[in-house]
Design an enzyme around this catalytic site. Structure first.
Site, short mmCIF file in Angstrom:
data_model
loop_
_atom_site.label_atom_id
_atom_site.label_comp_id
_atom_site.label_asym_id
_atom_site.label_seq_id
_atom_site.Cartn_x
_atom_site.Cartn_y
_atom_site.Cartn_z
N ASP A 486 0.84 -1.20 0.00
CA ASP A 486 0.00 0.00 0.00
C ASP A 486 0.87 1.26 0.00
O ASP A 486 2.06 1.21 0.33
CB ASP A 486 -0.89 -0.03 1.25
CG ASP A 486 -2.19 0.72 1.08
OD1 ASP A 486 -2.32 1.48 0.12
OD2 ASP A 486 -3.09 0.54 1.94
N ASP A 556 -10.73 1.94 -3.53
CA ASP A 556 -11.40 1.65 -2.25
C ASP A 556 -12.90 1.75 -2.42
O ASP A 556 -13.66 1.39 -1.52
CB ASP A 556 -10.93 2.64 -1.18
CG ASP A 556 -9.68 2.14 -0.47
OD1 ASP A 556 -9.28 0.99 -0.72
OD2 ASP A 556 -9.10 2.90 0.32
C1 DGJ Z 1 -5.90 1.86 1.80
C2 DGJ Z 1 -6.27 0.64 1.01
O1 DGJ Z 1 -6.80 1.01 -0.23
C3 DGJ Z 1 -7.24 -0.21 1.81
O2 DGJ Z 1 -7.64 -1.32 1.06
C4 DGJ Z 1 -6.58 -0.63 3.11
O3 DGJ Z 1 -5.51 -1.50 2.85
C5 DGJ Z 1 -6.13 0.60 3.87
N1 DGJ Z 1 -5.31 1.46 3.07
C6 DGJ Z 1 -5.36 0.19 5.10
O4 DGJ Z 1 -4.83 1.27 5.75
#
Ligand code: DGJ
Length: 737
Positions: A486, A556
């Site tokens: 990430d 997301d």
């Molecule tokens: C952003 C990501 O897009 C999510 O899926 C998740 O992993 C969060 N970060 C965790 O902090």
């Protein structure tokens, strides 16, 4: 694990790079296309043509020779004159009468900022020379043309493909002088399109609303899509398509430009007074400057240019094919992907091993094969304010050793994945307390936080060594099968404590040289681990990341109608196999929309599939649907990930429908996914016209209870009869009889 078949390479598609000695014209020929330019009498590389395949019989002067009182005029030996503001070129330099977007700006030691870039020589490589430190297409016959301007050597690289209608371009600057040279701009490519009514399509958005398709006509002036964020960004993806008003998804000329790069970028289309549209781009020139010492060289990122006569969907397929064939790691691109259960949307940061076990337990034996432990397992991490950088397991929070959860997952016959955000550091972390200088920051100023975190200075080797050691350490000691990488913020400070004053403007690019080094070292050390890129969803969805990781978390935003749009847009440049998609809970956490489980699945089944919800809250009936969904997904997976993609109905603009189609490489199978965005009583119905079927093959579609020839399906079409209700989907499978 089985390997899917490789692409079918047809003999007629063999490409070549040809130089006509007499006319001094280069012909780069790939599948059905020609890209041509020549060395004109001044030694300047004149761009001649890019498009459908033509003969090796082109000529210079694709423009008229007008000039005027205000034109700077250069003369050749035959007393023909050249106004560089008019001449289409392969690389544009300022201060010789070309007043439009330059491709390169060099400053020599005495302050001279004029480069004449005259052809010196060229070389053709059967094996592509790899770009130093940067991701790029892995193979393809390559032409290198060397130009010279005083002590600077500038090499333009062109790679052609045997199977796809693409040209990949990049540039290298070498300082052959004794004094420093400064590069103030270094784009990767330029070419010109004739005076027609060109329009640009591009992918703009924001985190949670990535890859929204936008269109604008290219009138006089400069149209630029870019990111100055130090990240390729959800704001503007490093991609632009160019077509005519009559170019549709399936017909008409469509050009595409995509930068294989994850940092700040720009692509510009500029209509100059003569009506030509000059297209150029690469590294964002904003506040960029690079000092090149004696003997040093600077390599720009690679840009892929695609062309299709079969409209925007055709152009997309050229990108999909070349990326699956020559960019995305081979060992994953032709293999089935893990089907994930991830707990993030169910628990966020707050969980124990017991809670996670209960989530996994519910779906055990139902076809999901990998559990992914997301954010929160390390350091002190109860929320976003602390812990980043401390890559050691927090057993106290978890209520036991991480290994016990891994063993439990394995005992259920599943593999184990782990989340990392290696590039970041919280001020509240042991790492920051030990090494406050490792964060990117400006001296005497407060470094600004985003998501309460700072960015580690990846230009530093000691920082990269620490990350390689700790991340590799955890992956190895816990036998991790899958990593979600990430990155939850952009760069801001623009200063590195590790760089001297006169190299500060190199930081944003040096960060990516550091990041790519990190990706390489971690991926190479763990060849069997599958990596997924992520950046608050799709804020770094680009070809640079795909060189290392076969898939990226697309957004997301997992609300099915919103996700349908994002996946539709993302498919303009990136293959379905790259778009990680999950089924999440209804009502959706963000959009609050109520959707059926089957609709959420139908949209998620368009990319590598996962589930991300509190499985303990699912009913028996819903749980029983999971194995059926995964079985259907497995049936179609090879077709969707290795076959052809067609966009049939755009969810953008006025349309109330979304429809996309996959066709297997052998055309024996196809799948059309339709979504109705809103239920409107008595609204006009749509008709769906599938594409890419074999006209002579008879296909049965059980969902419609009909059997027809491919040509009938494609021309007669069908009525999708989607059930009543907002966001309802329906899937149609075409099976050759
Ligand atoms: C952003 C990501 O897009 C999510 O899926 C998740 O992993 C969060 N970060 C965790 O902090």
């Amino acid at each position: 694990m089985m390997n899917w078949k490789k692409f079918v390479e047809s003999e007629e598609n063999l490409m070549s790079i040809y130089f006509d000695e007499q006319s001094r014209i280069f012909y780069l020929e790939s599948k059905d296309t020609t890209y041509a330019f020549g060395v004109n009498p001044l030694g300047i590389l004149e761009h001649l043509y890019f498009g459908k395949r033509v003969g090796r019989d082109l000529a210079f002067r694709t423009y008229s020779e007008k000039g005027g009182a205000h034109s700077v005029v250069l003369w050749d030996e035959d007393k023909k004159h050249y106004d560089l503001a008019v001449v289409p070129q392969e690389i544009h330099t300022p201060y010789r009468g070309d007043y439009y977007e330059p491709s390169i700006i060099l400053e020599f030691a005495n302050g001279n900022r004029r480069s004449d870039l005259i052809y010196e020589s060229h070389e053709i490589f059967a094996e592509k020379p790899q770009l130093e430190g940067l991701p790029s297409l892995r193979h393809g016959e390559t032409l290198a043309v060397t130009l010279r301007s005083k002590t600077a050597k500038v090499i333009l690289y062109y790679t052609v493909s045997e199977t796809c209608a693409i040209i990949a371009r990049s540039m290298k600057v070498v300082n052959e002088g004794e004094e420093d040279l400064r590069i103030d701009r270094a784009y990767s490519f330029a070419f010109s399109l004739p005076n027609r009514q060109w329009q640009a399509m591009y992918l703009a958005g924001a985190a949670g609303a990535e890859a929204h398709v936008r269109k604008t006509s290219l009138d006089r002036g400069v149209f630029t899509i870019d990111s100055k964020r130090g990240i390729s960004s959800a704001s503007m993806n490093p991609f632009m398509a160019i077509g005519l008003p009559e170019t549709s998804e399936n017909r008409g000329p469509a050009y595409g430009v995509n930068i294989i790069y994850s940092g700040s970028h720009s692509i510009t289309a500029e209509r100059i007074p003569s009506g030509l549209v000059r297209v150029s781009g690469g590294l964002n020139a904003f506040d960029f400057s690079w000092k090149l010492e004696q003997g040093e060289s600077f390599q720009t990122p690679e840009v892929v240019l695609a062309y299709s006569e079969d409209g925007y969907s055709g152009m997309s397929r050229e990108f999909h094919n070349i990326y699956r064939e020559a960019l995305i790691p081979k060992r994953f691109v032709h293999k089935p992907r893990p089907v994930i259960i991830n707990h993030w949307e169910a628990t966020r940061f707050i969980y124990t091993l017991d809670r996670l076990r209960s989530i996994v337990e519910q779906v055990a034996g139902r076809g999901i094969d990998t559990f992914v432990l997301d954010d929160g397992w390390f350091g002190v991490r109860e929320d976003e304010t602390s812990g980043l950088g401390d890559w050691f397991v927090n057993e106290e929070k978890l209520g036991g050793p991480l290994q016990s959860l891994i063993d439990y997952t394995h005992s259920l016959g599943m593999r184990f994945g782990l989340w990392f955000e290696p590039e970041m550091i919280n001020r509240n972390s042991e790492l920051y307390r030990a090494h406050p200088d490792w964060a990117i920051q400006t001296p005497d100023d407060y470094a600004e936080e985003a998501r309460r975190q700072l960015v580690l200075d990846l230009t530093r080797e000691d920082v990269r060594d620490y990350l390689v050691e700790t991340v590799n350490g955890i992956i190895r000691s816990h036998k991790i099968d899958y990593v979600k990488w990430d990155c939850n913020r952009d760069l801001s400070e623009g200063y590195s404590l590790a760089l001297p004053k006169d190299r500060q403007k190199e930081l944003f690019h040096r960060y990516y040289l550091g990041l790519y080094d990190l990706f390489r070292r971690i991926v190479e050390a763990n060849p069997d681990v599958i990596f997924e890129g992520c950046s608050s969803g799709g804020s770094r969805f680009d070809a640079g990341v795909l060189y290392y990781f076969p898939q990226i978390w697309t957004s997301d935003q997992t609300d099915a109608p919103a996700r349908a749009k994002i996946q539709y847009g993302t498919s303009f440049c990136y293959p379905m196999s790259a778009m990680s998609c999950h089924v999440t809970a209804s009502p959706n956490r963000r959009a609050k929309h109520l959707t059926t489980l089957h609709s959420r699945y139908d949209i998620a089944a368009m990319g590598p599939l996962g589930y991300e919800l509190d499985t303990t809250k699912m009913t028996e009936e819903e749980l029983a649907e999971i194995p059926l969904q995964i079985a259907a997904f497995k049936e179609d997976e090879e077709m969707v990930f290795t076959g052809d993609t067609y966009r049939l109905h755009s969810p953008f603009g006025d349309s109330n429908y979304f429809a996309m189609q996959s066709v297997s490489a052998d055309k024996k199978k196809s799948r059309v996914t339709v979504m109705k965005l809103q239920e409107n009583f008595n609204e006009p119905e749509i008709r769906v016209y599938p594409q890419g079927l074999d006209p002579d093959t008879v296909y049965e579609v059980a969902e419609l209870g009909r059997t027809m020839e491919g040509r009938s399906w494609m021309n007669f079409g069908f009525r999708p009869k989607v059930a009543a209700g907002d966001y309802e989907t329906k899937v149609f499978r075409f099976i050759a009889k």
